[in-house]
Structures are given as C-alpha cells and as structure tokens.
Design an enzyme around this catalytic site. Structure first.
Site, PDB file in Angstrom:
ATOM      1  N   ARG A 118       7.288  14.845  20.141  1.00 61.86           N
ATOM      2  CA  ARG A 118       7.357  13.549  20.809  1.00 61.86           C
ATOM      3  C   ARG A 118       8.676  12.886  20.461  1.00 61.86           C
ATOM      4  O   ARG A 118       9.130  12.989  19.329  1.00 61.86           O
ATOM      5  CB  ARG A 118       6.185  12.699  20.306  1.00 61.86           C
ATOM      6  CG  ARG A 118       5.497  11.896  21.372  1.00 61.86           C
ATOM      7  CD  ARG A 118       4.298  11.201  20.805  1.00 61.86           C
ATOM      8  NE  ARG A 118       4.686  10.084  19.955  1.00 61.86           N
ATOM      9  CZ  ARG A 118       3.818   9.339  19.291  1.00 61.86           C
ATOM     10  NH1 ARG A 118       2.537   9.589  19.378  1.00 61.86           N
ATOM     11  NH2 ARG A 118       4.229   8.339  18.550  1.00 61.86           N
ATOM     12  N   ARG A 173      10.825   3.606  11.861  1.00 58.85           N
ATOM     13  CA  ARG A 173       9.592   2.887  12.201  1.00 58.85           C
ATOM     14  C   ARG A 173       8.899   2.380  10.930  1.00 58.85           C
ATOM     15  O   ARG A 173       8.323   1.305  10.926  1.00 58.85           O
ATOM     16  CB  ARG A 173       8.667   3.800  13.016  1.00 58.85           C
ATOM     17  CG  ARG A 173       9.216   4.059  14.424  1.00 58.85           C
ATOM     18  CD  ARG A 173       8.454   5.155  15.125  1.00 58.85           C
ATOM     19  NE  ARG A 173       7.056   4.805  15.305  1.00 58.85           N
ATOM     20  CZ  ARG A 173       6.065   5.671  15.340  1.00 58.85           C
ATOM     21  NH1 ARG A 173       6.296   6.950  15.217  1.00 58.85           N
ATOM     22  NH2 ARG A 173       4.839   5.264  15.538  1.00 58.85           N
ATOM     23  N   ARG A 210       2.756  -6.954  16.044  1.00 55.40           N
ATOM     24  CA  ARG A 210       3.634  -6.189  15.158  1.00 55.40           C
ATOM     25  C   ARG A 210       4.725  -7.042  14.530  1.00 55.40           C
ATOM     26  O   ARG A 210       5.551  -6.514  13.795  1.00 55.40           O
ATOM     27  CB  ARG A 210       4.300  -5.097  15.989  1.00 55.40           C
ATOM     28  CG  ARG A 210       4.093  -3.690  15.457  1.00 55.40           C
ATOM     29  CD  ARG A 210       4.747  -2.766  16.457  1.00 55.40           C
ATOM     30  NE  ARG A 210       4.871  -1.417  16.030  1.00 55.40           N
ATOM     31  CZ  ARG A 210       4.080  -0.435  16.448  1.00 55.40           C
ATOM     32  NH1 ARG A 210       3.060  -0.697  17.237  1.00 55.40           N
ATOM     33  NH2 ARG A 210       4.323   0.782  16.065  1.00 55.40           N
ATOM     34  N   LYS A 260      -3.482   5.803  12.153  1.00 54.40           N
ATOM     35  CA  LYS A 260      -3.975   4.584  12.805  1.00 54.40           C
ATOM     36  C   LYS A 260      -4.563   4.871  14.192  1.00 54.40           C
ATOM     37  O   LYS A 260      -5.638   4.369  14.515  1.00 54.40           O
ATOM     38  CB  LYS A 260      -2.819   3.582  12.908  1.00 54.40           C
ATOM     39  CG  LYS A 260      -3.173   2.241  13.505  1.00 54.40           C
ATOM     40  CD  LYS A 260      -2.053   1.229  13.239  1.00 54.40           C
ATOM     41  CE  LYS A 260      -0.702   1.661  13.803  1.00 54.40           C
ATOM     42  NZ  LYS A 260      -0.616   1.560  15.264  1.00 54.40           N
ATOM     43  N   ARG A 310       4.423  16.428   9.663  1.00 53.40           N
ATOM     44  CA  ARG A 310       4.304  16.248  11.110  1.00 53.40           C
ATOM     45  C   ARG A 310       5.542  16.790  11.814  1.00 53.40           C
ATOM     46  O   ARG A 310       5.438  17.467  12.826  1.00 53.40           O
ATOM     47  CB  ARG A 310       4.146  14.751  11.391  1.00 53.40           C
ATOM     48  CG  ARG A 310       3.814  14.399  12.811  1.00 53.40           C
ATOM     49  CD  ARG A 310       2.949  13.136  12.819  1.00 53.40           C
ATOM     50  NE  ARG A 310       3.642  12.032  13.447  1.00 53.40           N
ATOM     51  CZ  ARG A 310       3.156  10.783  13.501  1.00 53.40           C
ATOM     52  NH1 ARG A 310       2.005  10.491  12.964  1.00 53.40           N
ATOM     53  NH2 ARG A 310       3.815   9.835  14.089  1.00 53.40           N
TER      54      ARG A 310
HETATM   55  P1  AMP Z   1       2.917   3.114  18.157  1.00 52.12           P
HETATM   56  O1  AMP Z   1       2.355   4.254  18.911  1.00 52.12           O
HETATM   57  O2  AMP Z   1       1.973   1.965  18.016  1.00 52.12           O
HETATM   58  O3  AMP Z   1       3.481   3.519  16.826  1.00 52.12           O
HETATM   59  O4  AMP Z   1       4.153   2.547  19.012  1.00 52.12           O
HETATM   60  C1  AMP Z   1       5.228   3.393  19.379  1.00 52.12           C
HETATM   61  C2  AMP Z   1       6.464   2.557  19.690  1.00 52.12           C
HETATM   62  O5  AMP Z   1       6.190   1.653  20.772  1.00 52.12           O
HETATM   63  C3  AMP Z   1       6.935   1.664  18.568  1.00 52.12           C
HETATM   64  O6  AMP Z   1       7.751   2.356  17.639  1.00 52.12           O
HETATM   65  C4  AMP Z   1       7.701   0.603  19.324  1.00 52.12           C
HETATM   66  O7  AMP Z   1       8.952   1.088  19.754  1.00 52.12           O
HETATM   67  C5  AMP Z   1       6.830   0.405  20.564  1.00 52.12           C
HETATM   68  N1  AMP Z   1       5.794  -0.637  20.365  1.00 52.12           N
HETATM   69  C6  AMP Z   1       4.452  -0.445  20.354  1.00 52.12           C
HETATM   70  N2  AMP Z   1       3.797  -1.595  20.145  1.00 52.12           N
HETATM   71  C7  AMP Z   1       4.739  -2.546  20.027  1.00 52.12           C
HETATM   72  C8  AMP Z   1       4.712  -3.941  19.781  1.00 52.12           C
HETATM   73  N3  AMP Z   1       3.550  -4.593  19.588  1.00 52.12           N
HETATM   74  N4  AMP Z   1       5.890  -4.605  19.725  1.00 52.12           N
HETATM   75  C9  AMP Z   1       7.048  -3.974  19.890  1.00 52.12           C
HETATM   76  N5  AMP Z   1       7.164  -2.661  20.112  1.00 52.12           N
HETATM   77  C10 AMP Z   1       6.024  -1.929  20.176  1.00 52.12           C
END
Ligand code: AMP
Length: 193
Positions: free
Chosen positions: A136, A147, A89, A14, A126
């Site tokens: 990370r 997740r 989300r 993504k 990964r």
């Molecule tokens: P991502 O890189 O988009 O997968 O986001 C990494 C982490 O950030 C997620 O697993 C959540 O812990 C947090 N996060 C990112 N965007 C959101 C959102 N819109 N609402 C809640 N938590 C978020």
C-alpha cells in the site's frame, strides 16, 4: 446506541479492532482512512486532492476531512451509533466532531496504547511482508514512521481533550487480536452478539 471513537498509533491494529467492535455492537465502522483511500482509487476530486498527502503520511486539512465526516455521520445508518476509526486526529477535529454531533454525545473514547518500540517492530514486519508484493502506498517504512510522528504530535493532544473530559479509556494494545478485543469489549460492555 453506541457512539465510539477509537484512537491508536499506526501498527496498533486499530482497523482490525474497529471492524470487530463495529460488528459486535451492530454499528457502522467509519474509517476516514478507508474513505480517503477509496476516493484516491476512484480518482474523484477529493481523491486527487489528498493522494500526495496520504503518500507522505501527512494529515489532510481539518476542514476537508471535517466535511467528509459531517456528511458521513448524517447518513441514516449512523443514527443508531457508530465507531469512528481515524477521526478525530487533531485538536481542531475534536471540535469539528462536536459541532457535527450537535446535542448528541460520544459514549466512549478508547485508545489502544502501544509503545514506540513495539510499533517499530510491527512496522518492519509489515514492510517485509509486503516486499516484492503489492505494498500500500502509505505502508512504506518512512511513511509509517512519519505517520507515527504525526500521531504523537497531533493526534495524542486530541485524545488529551477527551482524557480531560473523563471520556478516554486506555487499553493495552500490545497483545494479540483476541486479547486486545477482549479488553475493549470488557470496557465497553453489553456487546450485542
Ligand atoms: P488511517 O487508515 O486512519 O491510518 O489513515 C490513512 C491516512 O489518511 C492518514 O495517514 C492521513 O493521511 C489520512 N487521514 C485519515 N484520517 C484523517 C483525519 N481524520 N485527518 C487527516 N487525515 C486523515
């Protein structure tokens, strides 16, 4: 003018697609995950509040991320459109976004569709690639699995709202980066470059 939301499970590529779409359409790539990771790295007040949540693969509270996104899309560079990556989300976040947009409307919501089995295989790849090196904090196998569970349970119902509004387009996300981008660009049409 393009206001786009991109959905996809962890491991769907993504972030990579989001960068390419944003570049092709000349709009900012707004990733809430990147913004939160930057806050953690900077040890800001927000960063301290969310660090543990990110490590566990859980979602930060809707109101908290809602404030972050409302401020970000009010910035001048987002006036001509944006690509949202990782927001909304949850079902409540869909409503938060609509409030923040006011009279403005989203043009398109795109979902990268990747079956669990493919995501699992990518997760393992990964994690192994990261072994021994700098992994990370939220790239551990257990965290990515969590997740994925959160995505199916909380994020897909959010996407369902857009499906009911006729805004959602689903794209096969199992191909390579160029193939998937081709599908997305074909769907959105009119790329700048
Ligand atoms: P991502 O890189 O988009 O997968 O986001 C990494 C982490 O950030 C997620 O697993 C959540 O812990 C947090 N996060 C990112 N965007 C959101 C959102 N819109 N609402 C809640 N938590 C978020």
């Amino acid at each position: 003018m393009m206001r786009i939301v991109l959905f996809g499970p962890p491991g769907a590529g993504k972030g990579t697609q989001a960068q390419r779409i944003a570049a092709a359409y000349g709009i900012p790539h707004i990733s809430t995950g990147d913004m939160l990771r930057q806050a953690v790295a900077a040890k800001s007040e927000l960063g301290r509040q969310v660090e543990e949540i990110l490590e566990r693969g859980h979602l930060v509270p809707d109101e908290m991320i809602g404030r972050v996104i409302a401020e970000r899309i009010a910035e001048p560079d987002a006036a001509a459109g944006f690509l949202l990556d990782g927001f909304p989300r949850t079902v409540p976040q869909v409503a938060i976004l609509q409030r923040a947009l006011g009279e403005k409307r989203l043009d398109r919501v795109v979902m990268l569709v990747v079956p669990d089995a493919v995501v699992e295989a990518r997760i393992l790849g990964r994690a192994q690639a990261g072994e021994g090196g700098a992994v990370r904090a939220d790239d551990r196998i257990e965290t990515i699995r969590e997740r994925l569970r959160v995505y199916r349970e909380q994020t897909e119902p959010g996407a369902q709202v857009y499906r009911e509004q006729g805004l959602l387009a689903e794209v096969d996300g199992t191909g390579n980066i160029d193939q998937v981008f081709g599908l997305v660009a074909g769907l959105l049409g009119g790329a700048r470059a």
